[in-house]
Design a protein around this motif. Structure first.
Motif, PDB file in Angstrom:
ATOM      1  N   ARG A   1       0.750  -1.172  -0.148  1.00 25.95           N
ATOM      2  CA  ARG A   1       0.023  -0.011   0.127  1.00 25.95           C
ATOM      3  C   ARG A   1       0.939   1.197   0.076  1.00 25.95           C
ATOM      4  O   ARG A   1       1.675   1.291   1.018  1.00 25.95           O
ATOM      5  CB  ARG A   1      -0.888  -0.124   1.108  1.00 25.95           C
ATOM      6  CG  ARG A   1      -1.972   1.197   1.174  1.00 25.95           C
ATOM      7  CD  ARG A   1      -2.873   1.070   2.313  1.00 25.95           C
ATOM      8  NE  ARG A   1      -4.067   2.036   1.991  1.00 25.95           N
ATOM      9  CZ  ARG A   1      -4.091   3.301   2.121  1.00 25.95           C
ATOM     10  NH1 ARG A   1      -3.041   3.922   2.383  1.00 25.95           N
ATOM     11  NH2 ARG A   1      -5.147   3.904   1.801  1.00 25.95           N
ATOM     12  N   LEU A   2       0.682   2.201  -1.164  1.00 24.48           N
ATOM     13  CA  LEU A   2       1.683   3.267  -1.151  1.00 24.48           C
ATOM     14  C   LEU A   2       0.870   4.431  -0.877  1.00 24.48           C
ATOM     15  O   LEU A   2      -0.280   4.697  -1.313  1.00 24.48           O
ATOM     16  CB  LEU A   2       2.092   3.188  -2.882  1.00 24.48           C
ATOM     17  CG  LEU A   2       2.883   2.110  -3.327  1.00 24.48           C
ATOM     18  CD1 LEU A   2       3.132   2.637  -4.923  1.00 24.48           C
ATOM     19  CD2 LEU A   2       3.778   1.624  -2.744  1.00 24.48           C
ATOM     20  N   ASP A   3       1.233   5.255   0.227  1.00 27.39           N
ATOM     21  CA  ASP A   3       0.586   6.252   0.552  1.00 27.39           C
ATOM     22  C   ASP A   3       1.581   7.513   0.954  1.00 27.39           C
ATOM     23  O   ASP A   3       1.757   8.026   2.007  1.00 27.39           O
ATOM     24  CB  ASP A   3      -0.230   6.002   1.902  1.00 27.39           C
ATOM     25  CG  ASP A   3      -1.018   7.365   2.088  1.00 27.39           C
ATOM     26  OD1 ASP A   3      -1.077   8.393   1.326  1.00 27.39           O
ATOM     27  OD2 ASP A   3      -1.853   7.035   3.178  1.00 27.39           O
ATOM     28  N   GLY A   4       2.514   7.964  -0.286  1.00 24.71           N
ATOM     29  CA  GLY A   4       3.658   8.836  -0.010  1.00 24.71           C
ATOM     30  C   GLY A   4       3.402  10.199  -0.534  1.00 24.71           C
ATOM     31  O   GLY A   4       4.184  11.162  -0.638  1.00 24.71           O
ATOM     32  N   ASP A   5       2.099  10.123  -1.082  1.00 23.31           N
ATOM     33  CA  ASP A   5       1.660  11.669  -1.549  1.00 23.31           C
ATOM     34  C   ASP A   5       2.497  12.075  -3.007  1.00 23.31           C
ATOM     35  O   ASP A   5       1.883  12.297  -3.837  1.00 23.31           O
ATOM     36  CB  ASP A   5       1.637  12.642  -0.604  1.00 23.31           C
ATOM     37  CG  ASP A   5       0.863  12.375   0.609  1.00 23.31           C
ATOM     38  OD1 ASP A   5      -0.416  12.455   0.571  1.00 23.31           O
ATOM     39  OD2 ASP A   5       1.228  12.010   1.664  1.00 23.31           O
ATOM     40  N   MET A   6       3.793  12.276  -2.752  1.00 20.72           N
ATOM     41  CA  MET A   6       4.760  12.930  -3.718  1.00 20.72           C
ATOM     42  C   MET A   6       5.185  11.906  -4.838  1.00 20.72           C
ATOM     43  O   MET A   6       5.018  10.631  -4.641  1.00 20.72           O
ATOM     44  CB  MET A   6       5.925  13.832  -3.135  1.00 20.72           C
ATOM     45  CG  MET A   6       5.480  14.457  -2.000  1.00 20.72           C
ATOM     46  SD  MET A   6       6.810  14.924  -0.993  1.00 20.72           S
ATOM     47  CE  MET A   6       7.754  15.972  -2.267  1.00 20.72           C
ATOM     48  N   TYR A   7       5.478  12.619  -5.849  1.00 14.58           N
ATOM     49  CA  TYR A   7       6.255  11.640  -6.965  1.00 14.58           C
ATOM     50  C   TYR A   7       7.320  11.058  -6.409  1.00 14.58           C
ATOM     51  O   TYR A   7       7.530   9.833  -6.748  1.00 14.58           O
ATOM     52  CB  TYR A   7       6.623  12.646  -8.185  1.00 14.58           C
ATOM     53  CG  TYR A   7       7.194  11.743  -9.465  1.00 14.58           C
ATOM     54  CD1 TYR A   7       6.295  11.477 -10.535  1.00 14.58           C
ATOM     55  CD2 TYR A   7       8.425  11.457  -9.328  1.00 14.58           C
ATOM     56  CE1 TYR A   7       7.126  10.796 -11.434  1.00 14.58           C
ATOM     57  CE2 TYR A   7       9.084  10.459 -10.621  1.00 14.58           C
ATOM     58  CZ  TYR A   7       8.158  10.262 -11.398  1.00 14.58           C
ATOM     59  OH  TYR A   7       8.867   9.616 -12.774  1.00 14.58           O
ATOM     60  N   GLU A   8       8.221  11.704  -5.893  1.00 19.14           N
ATOM     61  CA  GLU A   8       9.554  11.063  -5.254  1.00 19.14           C
ATOM     62  C   GLU A   8       9.283  10.026  -4.275  1.00 19.14           C
ATOM     63  O   GLU A   8       9.891   8.807  -4.705  1.00 19.14           O
ATOM     64  CB  GLU A   8      10.145  12.232  -4.428  1.00 19.14           C
ATOM     65  CG  GLU A   8      11.701  11.634  -3.755  1.00 19.14           C
ATOM     66  CD  GLU A   8      12.166  12.624  -3.165  1.00 19.14           C
ATOM     67  OE1 GLU A   8      13.374  12.290  -2.573  1.00 19.14           O
ATOM     68  OE2 GLU A   8      11.864  13.724  -3.091  1.00 19.14           O
ATOM     69  N   SER A   9       8.195  10.198  -3.365  1.00 20.53           N
ATOM     70  CA  SER A   9       8.017   9.266  -2.419  1.00 20.53           C
ATOM     71  C   SER A   9       7.401   7.778  -2.953  1.00 20.53           C
ATOM     72  O   SER A   9       7.730   6.794  -2.754  1.00 20.53           O
ATOM     73  CB  SER A   9       7.024   9.560  -1.298  1.00 20.53           C
ATOM     74  OG  SER A   9       7.760  10.579  -0.630  1.00 20.53           O
TER      75      SER A   9
ATOM     76  N   TYR B   1      -3.652   8.524  -5.762  1.00 19.34           N
ATOM     77  CA  TYR B   1      -3.584   8.283  -7.355  1.00 19.34           C
ATOM     78  C   TYR B   1      -4.540   9.717  -7.965  1.00 19.34           C
ATOM     79  O   TYR B   1      -4.088  10.416  -8.820  1.00 19.34           O
ATOM     80  CB  TYR B   1      -4.110   7.372  -7.906  1.00 19.34           C
ATOM     81  CG  TYR B   1      -3.754   6.810  -9.313  1.00 19.34           C
ATOM     82  CD1 TYR B   1      -2.779   6.745  -9.928  1.00 19.34           C
ATOM     83  CD2 TYR B   1      -5.279   7.243 -10.127  1.00 19.34           C
ATOM     84  CE1 TYR B   1      -2.643   6.342 -11.482  1.00 19.34           C
ATOM     85  CE2 TYR B   1      -5.253   6.931 -11.566  1.00 19.34           C
ATOM     86  CZ  TYR B   1      -3.901   6.615 -12.230  1.00 19.34           C
ATOM     87  OH  TYR B   1      -3.774   6.344 -13.430  1.00 19.34           O
ATOM     88  N   GLY B   2      -5.441   9.990  -7.321  1.00 19.64           N
ATOM     89  CA  GLY B   2      -6.518  10.845  -7.789  1.00 19.64           C
ATOM     90  C   GLY B   2      -6.429  12.257  -7.125  1.00 19.64           C
ATOM     91  O   GLY B   2      -6.911  13.160  -7.718  1.00 19.64           O
ATOM     92  N   ALA B   3      -5.376  12.293  -5.982  1.00 19.61           N
ATOM     93  CA  ALA B   3      -5.601  13.480  -5.468  1.00 19.61           C
ATOM     94  C   ALA B   3      -4.203  14.252  -5.644  1.00 19.61           C
ATOM     95  O   ALA B   3      -4.236  15.502  -5.548  1.00 19.61           O
ATOM     96  CB  ALA B   3      -5.574  13.295  -3.822  1.00 19.61           C
ATOM     97  N   VAL B   4      -3.052  13.886  -6.001  1.00 15.01           N
ATOM     98  CA  VAL B   4      -1.766  14.448  -6.038  1.00 15.01           C
ATOM     99  C   VAL B   4      -1.297  14.079  -7.473  1.00 15.01           C
ATOM    100  O   VAL B   4      -0.815  12.789  -7.859  1.00 15.01           O
ATOM    101  CB  VAL B   4      -0.940  13.850  -5.205  1.00 15.01           C
ATOM    102  CG1 VAL B   4       0.450  14.728  -5.137  1.00 15.01           C
ATOM    103  CG2 VAL B   4      -1.327  14.233  -3.709  1.00 15.01           C
ATOM    104  N   PRO B   5      -1.292  14.778  -8.388  1.00 12.24           N
ATOM    105  CA  PRO B   5      -0.628  14.390  -9.807  1.00 12.24           C
ATOM    106  C   PRO B   5       0.615  14.126  -9.860  1.00 12.24           C
ATOM    107  O   PRO B   5       1.034  13.228 -10.844  1.00 12.24           O
ATOM    108  CB  PRO B   5      -0.759  15.940 -10.451  1.00 12.24           C
ATOM    109  CG  PRO B   5      -2.007  16.798  -9.765  1.00 12.24           C
ATOM    110  CD  PRO B   5      -1.944  16.386  -8.422  1.00 12.24           C
ATOM    111  N   GLY B   6       1.441  14.450  -9.024  1.00 11.03           N
ATOM    112  CA  GLY B   6       2.599  13.772  -9.052  1.00 11.03           C
ATOM    113  C   GLY B   6       2.921  12.335  -8.778  1.00 11.03           C
ATOM    114  O   GLY B   6       3.519  11.564  -9.553  1.00 11.03           O
TER     115      GLY B   6
END
Length: 252
Positions: A183-191, A214-219
């Motif tokens: 489960r990925l919940d890192g928000d940013m592209y980098e994370s 996926y739907g909340a943060v474009p990165g």
């Protein structure tokens, strides 16, 4: 006589969902956009920042986490469970609760987080994160001690829970484990890209990959799409709510 029927077991996990998202008492949120008043629909869809609940992903994404963990056990998919980016630990606690409920003593639940919030944006190396300000939100920094205490409050802090403290670039690449649920919940592209690059190759065929932002943060979405394109992943993506998605790793 002790009731061990499937219905009795589901009642335990149903109650865990309500406690972790705190839809029982409906604590007021701390974010600036909800008027700091509890709203059922916002909590259902993870659109507020709770003041007391142990997760901010909302009831729908929490139920998805439960269902993926349950399916992994029922179908005998090999491997552990991991969440990257845990906040107060709610989704990870749910994974551990599912293992406990099913009597699965073989799987470990990895709880990966800096426990210091998110890193400052690095647009030089990750252009998609330009302008990202997640690192400025103090509410996102929850200590490992607090997350451990949250596990303990449910009686779920034991040797099947493994904490990985640090930035994902440092903690995940050397993690020599196989996973059934990631489960990925890192928000940013980098994370997000650092987590999926390290963990997807270790996801068992038939295992579940869940992406919270996926739907909340474009990165975040771009990181997922970049990784899928680079690795020729065509597995169908399924939506959970307005932002969360998941897919299953195909059998080769």
């Amino acid at each position: 006589m002790l009731d061990t029927s499937p219905q009795a077991n589901s009642l335990y996990l149903d109650l865990m969902e309500k406690c972790l998202a705190n839809t029982i008492y409906g604590d007021d949120p701390t974010d600036p956009w909800t008027g700091k008043k509890y709203h059922v629909a916002l909590r259902e869809n993870g659109k507020d920042w709770p003041s007391k609940a142990h997760t901010m992903i909302g009831a729908k994404r929490l139920r998805n986490t439960r269902e993926m963990a349950e399916a992994a056990i029922k179908e005998g998919i090999h491997g552990d469970c991991i969440e990257t980016g845990v906040w107060r630990g709610g989704a990870s606690i749910m994974m551990r609760a599912v293992c406990k409920d099913y009597g699965d003593t073989s799987r470990q639940v990895y709880v990966a987080d800096s426990f210091e919030g998110l890193p400052p944006a690095d647009p030089t190396n990750f252009p998609a994160d330009k302008g990202d300000v997640h690192d400025t939100y103090e509410e996102l920094a929850v200590s490992q001690e607090q997350v451990s205490a949250n596990f303990a409050s449910y009686g779920l802090l034991d040797d099947q829970v493994k904490f990985l403290k640090g930035w994902f670039k440092d903690t995940l690449p050397g993690l020599d484990r196989t996973f059934a649920v990631v489960r990925l919940d890192g928000d940013m592209y980098e994370s997000t890209i650092q987590a999926i690059e390290a963990l997807y190759p270790r996801l068992s065929p038939g295992g579940f990959l869940i992406v919270d932002d996926y739907g909340a943060v474009p990165g975040c979405k771009q990181a997922i799409e970049d990784y899928r394109a680079a690795n020729n992943i065509t597995a169908q993506i399924f939506g959970i709510d307005w932002t969360g998605v998941w897919w299953r790793k195909p059998h080769e």
